[in-house]
Design a protein around this motif. Sequence first.
Motif, mmCIF file in Angstrom:
data_model
loop_
_atom_site.group_PDB
_atom_site.id
_atom_site.type_symbol
_atom_site.label_atom_id
_atom_site.label_comp_id
_atom_site.label_asym_id
_atom_site.label_seq_id
_atom_site.Cartn_x
_atom_site.Cartn_y
_atom_site.Cartn_z
ATOM 1 N N THR A 12 25.441 10.365 20.256
ATOM 2 C CA THR A 12 26.431 11.358 19.827
ATOM 3 C C THR A 12 26.620 11.220 18.317
ATOM 4 O OG1 THR A 12 28.270 9.839 20.260
ATOM 5 C CG2 THR A 12 27.623 11.321 22.039
ATOM 6 N N ILE A 13 26.968 12.316 17.668
ATOM 7 C CA ILE A 13 27.139 12.320 16.213
ATOM 8 C C ILE A 13 28.525 12.852 15.886
ATOM 9 C CG2 ILE A 13 26.278 13.249 14.025
ATOM 10 C CD1 ILE A 13 23.511 13.412 15.310
ATOM 11 N N ARG A 14 29.209 12.151 15.009
ATOM 12 C CA ARG A 14 30.567 12.528 14.625
ATOM 13 C C ARG A 14 30.716 12.443 13.111
ATOM 14 N NH1 ARG A 14 32.854 7.966 12.852
ATOM 15 N NH2 ARG A 14 32.279 5.971 13.803
ATOM 16 N N GLN A 15 31.851 12.938 12.627
ATOM 17 C CA GLN A 15 32.143 12.890 11.193
ATOM 18 C C GLN A 15 32.455 11.462 10.766
ATOM 19 O OE1 GLN A 15 34.935 15.900 9.848
ATOM 20 N NE2 GLN A 15 35.713 14.526 8.253
ATOM 21 N N MET A 16 31.936 11.074 9.607
ATOM 22 C CA MET A 16 32.220 9.753 9.033
ATOM 23 C C MET A 16 33.643 9.719 8.485
ATOM 24 S SD MET A 16 30.153 7.938 5.882
ATOM 25 C CE MET A 16 28.585 7.966 6.757
ATOM 26 N N PHE A 52 28.036 11.908 8.278
ATOM 27 C CA PHE A 52 27.944 11.731 9.721
ATOM 28 C C PHE A 52 27.563 10.306 10.121
ATOM 29 C CE2 PHE A 52 26.627 16.123 8.708
ATOM 30 C CZ PHE A 52 27.679 16.802 9.304
ATOM 31 N N VAL A 53 28.045 9.930 11.303
ATOM 32 C CA VAL A 53 27.685 8.666 11.934
ATOM 33 C C VAL A 53 27.155 8.980 13.328
ATOM 34 C CG1 VAL A 53 28.559 6.482 12.868
ATOM 35 C CG2 VAL A 53 29.390 7.324 10.658
ATOM 36 N N ALA A 54 25.995 8.417 13.652
ATOM 37 C CA ALA A 54 25.461 8.518 15.009
ATOM 38 C C ALA A 54 25.920 7.305 15.797
ATOM 39 C CB ALA A 54 23.937 8.582 14.976
ATOM 40 N N GLU A 55 26.295 7.537 17.057
ATOM 41 C CA GLU A 55 26.763 6.460 17.915
ATOM 42 C C GLU A 55 25.942 6.391 19.193
ATOM 43 O OE1 GLU A 55 31.460 5.815 16.954
ATOM 44 O OE2 GLU A 55 30.946 7.249 18.541
ATOM 45 N N ALA A 56 25.770 5.179 19.684
ATOM 46 C CA ALA A 56 25.185 4.925 21.005
ATOM 47 C C ALA A 56 26.152 4.030 21.761
ATOM 48 C CB ALA A 56 23.830 4.246 20.877
ATOM 49 N N ASN A 57 26.573 4.482 22.914
ATOM 50 C CA ASN A 57 27.552 3.726 23.703
ATOM 51 C C ASN A 57 28.802 3.404 22.873
ATOM 52 O OD1 ASN A 57 25.704 3.613 25.908
ATOM 53 N ND2 ASN A 57 24.678 1.886 24.903
ATOM 54 N N GLN A 58 29.230 4.404 22.088
ATOM 55 C CA GLN A 58 30.429 4.330 21.248
ATOM 56 C C GLN A 58 30.317 3.283 20.139
ATOM 57 O OE1 GLN A 58 33.560 3.826 24.247
ATOM 58 N NE2 GLN A 58 33.948 6.038 24.161
ATOM 59 N N GLN A 59 29.093 2.882 19.809
ATOM 60 C CA GLN A 59 28.868 1.955 18.716
ATOM 61 C C GLN A 59 28.028 2.646 17.639
ATOM 62 O OE1 GLN A 59 30.249 -1.175 18.454
ATOM 63 N NE2 GLN A 59 31.340 -0.517 20.315
ATOM 64 N N PRO A 60 28.410 2.536 16.365
ATOM 65 C CA PRO A 60 27.654 3.222 15.315
ATOM 66 C C PRO A 60 26.257 2.632 15.164
ATOM 67 C CG PRO A 60 29.261 1.727 14.343
ATOM 68 C CD PRO A 60 29.545 1.756 15.818
ATOM 69 N N VAL A 61 25.265 3.519 14.960
ATOM 70 C CA VAL A 61 23.880 3.063 14.822
ATOM 71 C C VAL A 61 23.157 3.706 13.644
ATOM 72 C CG1 VAL A 61 23.575 2.435 17.245
ATOM 73 C CG2 VAL A 61 23.104 4.789 16.512
ATOM 74 N N ALA A 62 23.718 4.756 13.039
ATOM 75 C CA ALA A 62 23.016 5.436 11.938
ATOM 76 C C ALA A 62 23.996 6.277 11.138
ATOM 77 C CB ALA A 62 21.888 6.315 12.478
ATOM 78 N N THR A 63 23.583 6.615 9.908
ATOM 79 C CA THR A 63 24.414 7.450 9.029
ATOM 80 C C THR A 63 23.547 8.460 8.289
ATOM 81 O OG1 THR A 63 24.144 5.955 7.136
ATOM 82 C CG2 THR A 63 26.048 5.579 8.573
ATOM 83 N N THR A 64 24.200 9.491 7.814
ATOM 84 C CA THR A 64 23.654 10.336 6.754
ATOM 85 C C THR A 64 24.808 11.052 6.076
ATOM 86 O OG1 THR A 64 21.908 11.910 6.166
ATOM 87 C CG2 THR A 64 23.271 12.499 8.018
ATOM 88 N N ILE A 75 20.614 15.905 1.061
ATOM 89 C CA ILE A 75 20.782 14.968 2.171
ATOM 90 C C ILE A 75 20.480 13.573 1.643
ATOM 91 C CG2 ILE A 75 19.842 14.195 4.384
ATOM 92 C CD1 ILE A 75 19.389 17.091 5.129
ATOM 93 N N ALA A 76 21.310 12.617 1.998
ATOM 94 C CA ALA A 76 21.133 11.257 1.480
ATOM 95 C C ALA A 76 21.660 10.251 2.494
ATOM 96 C CB ALA A 76 21.868 11.099 0.149
ATOM 97 N N MET A 77 21.509 8.978 2.157
ATOM 98 C CA MET A 77 22.034 7.859 2.932
ATOM 99 C C MET A 77 21.615 7.919 4.398
ATOM 100 S SD MET A 77 23.338 6.149 0.566
ATOM 101 C CE MET A 77 24.127 4.850 1.464
ATOM 102 N N VAL A 78 20.345 8.267 4.627
ATOM 103 C CA VAL A 78 19.806 8.253 5.991
ATOM 104 C C VAL A 78 19.428 6.808 6.304
ATOM 105 C CG1 VAL A 78 18.072 9.149 7.570
ATOM 106 C CG2 VAL A 78 18.957 10.605 5.729
ATOM 107 N N LEU A 79 20.279 6.150 7.062
ATOM 108 C CA LEU A 79 20.098 4.732 7.389
ATOM 109 C C LEU A 79 20.274 4.537 8.885
ATOM 110 C CD1 LEU A 79 22.128 3.180 4.445
ATOM 111 C CD2 LEU A 79 19.711 2.747 4.897
ATOM 112 N N VAL A 80 19.341 3.825 9.477
ATOM 113 C CA VAL A 80 19.380 3.530 10.909
ATOM 114 C C VAL A 80 19.380 2.021 11.087
ATOM 115 C CG1 VAL A 80 18.246 3.832 13.138
ATOM 116 C CG2 VAL A 80 18.133 5.663 11.430
ATOM 117 N N ASP A 81 20.273 1.535 11.921
ATOM 118 C CA ASP A 81 20.339 0.101 12.197
ATOM 119 C C ASP A 81 18.983 -0.395 12.701
ATOM 120 O OD1 ASP A 81 21.000 -2.486 13.434
ATOM 121 O OD2 ASP A 81 23.083 -1.850 13.177
ATOM 122 N N LYS A 82 18.549 -1.529 12.171
ATOM 123 C CA LYS A 82 17.217 -2.049 12.509
ATOM 124 C C LYS A 82 17.010 -2.213 14.008
ATOM 125 C CE LYS A 82 15.815 -4.582 8.344
ATOM 126 N NZ LYS A 82 15.523 -5.922 7.776
#
Length: 306
Positions: A12-16, A52-64, A75-82
């Motif tokens: 799911t993706i929500r506002q940062m 935006f922040v992407a979440e998996a199981n209500q835990q943040p995993v990525a941003t842009t 578009i910037a700050m595209v970062l995904v947790d390793k």
Amino acid sequence: MEETHPDSSSITIRQMTPDDLPFCRHLVKEAGWNQTDADWLRAMDLEPTGCFVAEANQQPVATTTVCCFENIAWIAMVLVDKKVRGRGIGKLIVEHAIAYLDAKGIETIRLDATSLGQGLYKKLGFREEYEVIRFTGGRRSGGRRSGDPAADDPTPGTLEIGNIRRIFKGDVMMDEIVRLDEEATATFRRSFINSFAKTNNIPFYCSITDGAVTGYAGCREGIIAIQIGPLATSVPESGYRLLDQIASQFPEKPMFIDIPSNNTAALHWAAANAFTEQRRFVRMYRGFKIHDSPELIWASSGPEKG
């Protein structure tokens, strides 16, 4: 217990929000990037509903983040947790950002792609423009190698240093600086340029020739290095003087500068001052191609740089 990994269908993706800063710090540290909390907050201030922040199981995993300047956006700050890379999450959050910008009627979307992200962006319809080279360096000896006689930084209230002037919030020269930035970048970035003049502890300069603004330079303090930029000039000598002036303020700190690959004068300054190439980015666009002037851009910078 065996660890489970999310796929894109469970994201799911929500506002940062500012509450996400600890996660943002984690991603920056993990990637070895330079951004501070202030850089993330700037992005949220410039485009509150476009970070935006992407979440998996209500835990943040990525941003842009996105930043809009009339009909042009970045578009910037595209970062995904390793721990969740390689599962399509980066693609999903970038597609979300693109959909957000399409809904706003943005005609041109731009970004600076690392070698890791370039393939993804091509699949999403981005095309190559030109390379931007990141150099790293720093002054340790205290001598100016370009031969410029620029003086030390002025204190607030002191307006002129030869033809270099420190700019503060509300300065009468700001309109000319914004016009020069638009000439160089083909983008009306008043909100971004104004953000530099508001930060009194980090210098922001312009160069003046015959009463007219011929260049401007800003910088930001990151967690690893001082990021020089943005800097644009219509007169090469002003570029050298402005770079010397910025560098002279941080004699004991490492610095980054991102230079378009076809700006030979700026590349000469970097070489003369013992800066070394760190890595390269590819500037890319989607939609309508704008025609900026990289030969006027001596230090490239977007709202996310730090």
